[in-house]
Design a protein around this motif. Sequence first.
Motif, short mmCIF file in Angstrom:
data_model
loop_
_atom_site.label_atom_id
_atom_site.label_comp_id
_atom_site.label_asym_id
_atom_site.label_seq_id
_atom_site.Cartn_x
_atom_site.Cartn_y
_atom_site.Cartn_z
N VAL A 152 0.83 -1.20 0.00
CA VAL A 152 0.00 0.00 0.00
C VAL A 152 0.87 1.25 0.00
O VAL A 152 0.57 2.24 -0.69
N ASP A 153 1.95 1.25 0.77
CA ASP A 153 2.85 2.41 0.81
C ASP A 153 3.42 2.72 -0.58
O ASP A 153 3.56 3.89 -0.95
N GLU A 154 3.76 1.68 -1.34
CA GLU A 154 4.27 1.90 -2.69
C GLU A 154 3.21 2.54 -3.57
O GLU A 154 3.49 3.45 -4.36
N ALA A 155 1.96 2.07 -3.45
CA ALA A 155 0.88 2.63 -4.26
C ALA A 155 0.63 4.09 -3.89
O ALA A 155 0.41 4.94 -4.77
N LYS A 156 0.68 4.42 -2.61
CA LYS A 156 0.47 5.80 -2.17
C LYS A 156 1.57 6.70 -2.70
O LYS A 156 1.31 7.79 -3.23
N TRP A 157 2.80 6.27 -2.56
CA TRP A 157 3.95 7.03 -3.03
C TRP A 157 3.86 7.28 -4.53
O TRP A 157 4.06 8.40 -5.01
N TYR A 158 3.52 6.23 -5.29
CA TYR A 158 3.43 6.36 -6.73
C TYR A 158 2.26 7.27 -7.13
O TYR A 158 2.40 8.12 -8.02
N GLY A 159 1.12 7.08 -6.50
CA GLY A 159 -0.05 7.89 -6.83
C GLY A 159 0.20 9.38 -6.63
O GLY A 159 -0.22 10.21 -7.45
N GLU A 160 0.89 9.73 -5.56
CA GLU A 160 1.19 11.14 -5.30
C GLU A 160 2.11 11.72 -6.36
O GLU A 160 1.92 12.86 -6.80
N MET A 161 3.10 10.94 -6.80
CA MET A 161 4.02 11.43 -7.83
C MET A 161 3.28 11.70 -9.14
O MET A 161 3.53 12.69 -9.83
N CYS A 162 2.36 10.80 -9.49
CA CYS A 162 1.61 10.96 -10.74
C CYS A 162 0.68 12.17 -10.67
O CYS A 162 0.61 12.98 -11.62
N ARG A 163 -0.05 12.31 -9.58
CA ARG A 163 -1.00 13.42 -9.46
C ARG A 163 -0.29 14.77 -9.46
O ARG A 163 -0.83 15.77 -9.95
N ASP A 164 0.92 14.81 -8.90
CA ASP A 164 1.69 16.06 -8.91
C ASP A 164 1.97 16.52 -10.35
O ASP A 164 2.24 17.70 -10.58
N ARG A 165 1.90 15.59 -11.29
CA ARG A 165 2.20 15.91 -12.69
C ARG A 165 0.94 15.89 -13.57
O ARG A 165 1.04 15.91 -14.79
N GLY A 166 -0.20 15.80 -12.94
CA GLY A 166 -1.45 15.81 -13.69
C GLY A 166 -1.73 14.52 -14.43
O GLY A 166 -2.49 14.52 -15.41
#
Length: 588
Positions: free
Chosen positions: A424-438
Amino acid sequence: MPVDARFDPAATNGESADGQPSESRETAAPAGGATLQGIGVVAGIAASPALWARPRPQLPTDGPEVPEADRAEQKQQFDTAAATVSGRLQGRAEKAEGHAAEVLEATASLVTDKGWRRAVNKHVEAGVNAVVATVRATDTFVAKFEKIGGLMAERTTDLKDIRDRVVAELRGEPEPGVPSPDEPVILLADDLAPADTAGLDPEFVRGIATQLGGKTSHTAIIARQFGIPCVVGVGAALEGVEDGALILLDGERGEIETTPDPAKAKERADESAQMQAKIRAWSGPAVTADGTRVQLLANVQDGAGARAAAGTGLPEGVGLFRTELCFLSAQSEPSVETQAGIYREVFEAFPEQKVVVRTLDAGSDKPLAFATMPDEPNPSLGVRGVRIAFEQPGVLERQLDAVAVAAKGTGAEPWVMAPMIATVDEAKWYGEMCRDRGLIPGVMIEVPSAALMGDELLEHVEFFSIGTNDLTQYAMAADRMASQLSELTDPWQPAVLKLIKMAADAGQRAGKPVGVCGEAAADPLLACVLVGLGVTSLSAAAPALAAVGVQLGQATDDQIARAAQAAVTAPTGQAAQDAAFDILKGGK
């Protein structure tokens, strides 16, 4: 004995190429001959004379010492032969498309691999001729890859193939592998090298049967792309079929009749041809018999592949864009601008449509020159996929920057998914990086833990894409390239289907899409089962989509639901497939 058996020592003692016993599976046929049982990987029926693949060259392990004055000439002969083989494969790659083009390009690049060529030259400098040097150098690399195991062992087939082609060229012998028939045949072989299957001509090769192989082998993948009925894993019993003998191949049931009634064989083949005509005429969109829409997408590897897929008019977008091609050929990390230029070609091929980009899927059998993890005891369970980003900070961030730059002005809708997410931590980390870039974040379901934690992962990302090849491998603890484990590496295994259902159920609860981009999506019968399990989109090589669309159109929603339930509760993979067949095609 067929010609293949003459050069394969294993074929004479009942063993497979990897030293394991070959199971001879046959049952009595109504016509008085035998029905050989294998693994059906591409549906369809063919009735034609058998034609065995050309023999591989005899491989010497020793020879007279080459005088020092003649060694430069031996090196030159090797260089000329290697260049000829590489050019021949590259020429075929330029005429192919999709996975076939990718396979041919990869094989051609192996011939020019600097490490392999240095190893050959080193043996020549030690006093052996170019043929023996080629064999010895290849044996060294094969031994290393087999010791590593896992997906890395897959490359040994490629290495042996280029060795044989170069040796044949050095001797002035015909190129080994698949012949070029001038009339319809069913091609037989112990196994087929990737470059062999990638160069097949469907007009004359009406069916394929191999002693070895499984549902995710190159033979299966490319036969499916070409729509050639195919049965693999038949075992040593296939050796009893002689060149020129009429045989009937059923690629759906995995059966080969060795002495079929000619009239009945023709009737069944004609019925199959009619179905193939429907498939060729199908133009989408995919809907069930009750009108339920199913989104069909394409798997692509670059701009050329994306344009070819779009040109068929079948896919509604891209469900898997393999970006690793950009990285694998680079000695250093490509710049954001370089990556963006490559990605933009794919976005431009599908304007205003969904494009799912898979980030950095490397490691194991796809090492990066600039991010290699040395001395991993088991690369398949090591630093691969998204895990490379933890070891090489900044690589993934720059790739996401490039995707965002590439998408601007194309009108495409970039969805970005990470391979090998396990927590879950990996998914959260990845999701935040993607959303930061739209970007729209998602993860691949390849690790069983991801399916088990589906609800929690979907709190942080917007979609799942199931990679059935790796999910099956990890769920069943079986290397998907090990032919003797083909029963375990079958995506019809109920344990795998249950994991898929868990992920799909999580998607339904969250109101988020769940797709499949592994080879299971290209199997028309299994595609119906996946939809019945709750999968919302299917992504495969564009040529495979029409067969999936036709099968979906012939099934009612009730049949699809019942087939999925029967498959997921079956005791074995074969029982799951049989149950689905009876419901979807047997009218039960």
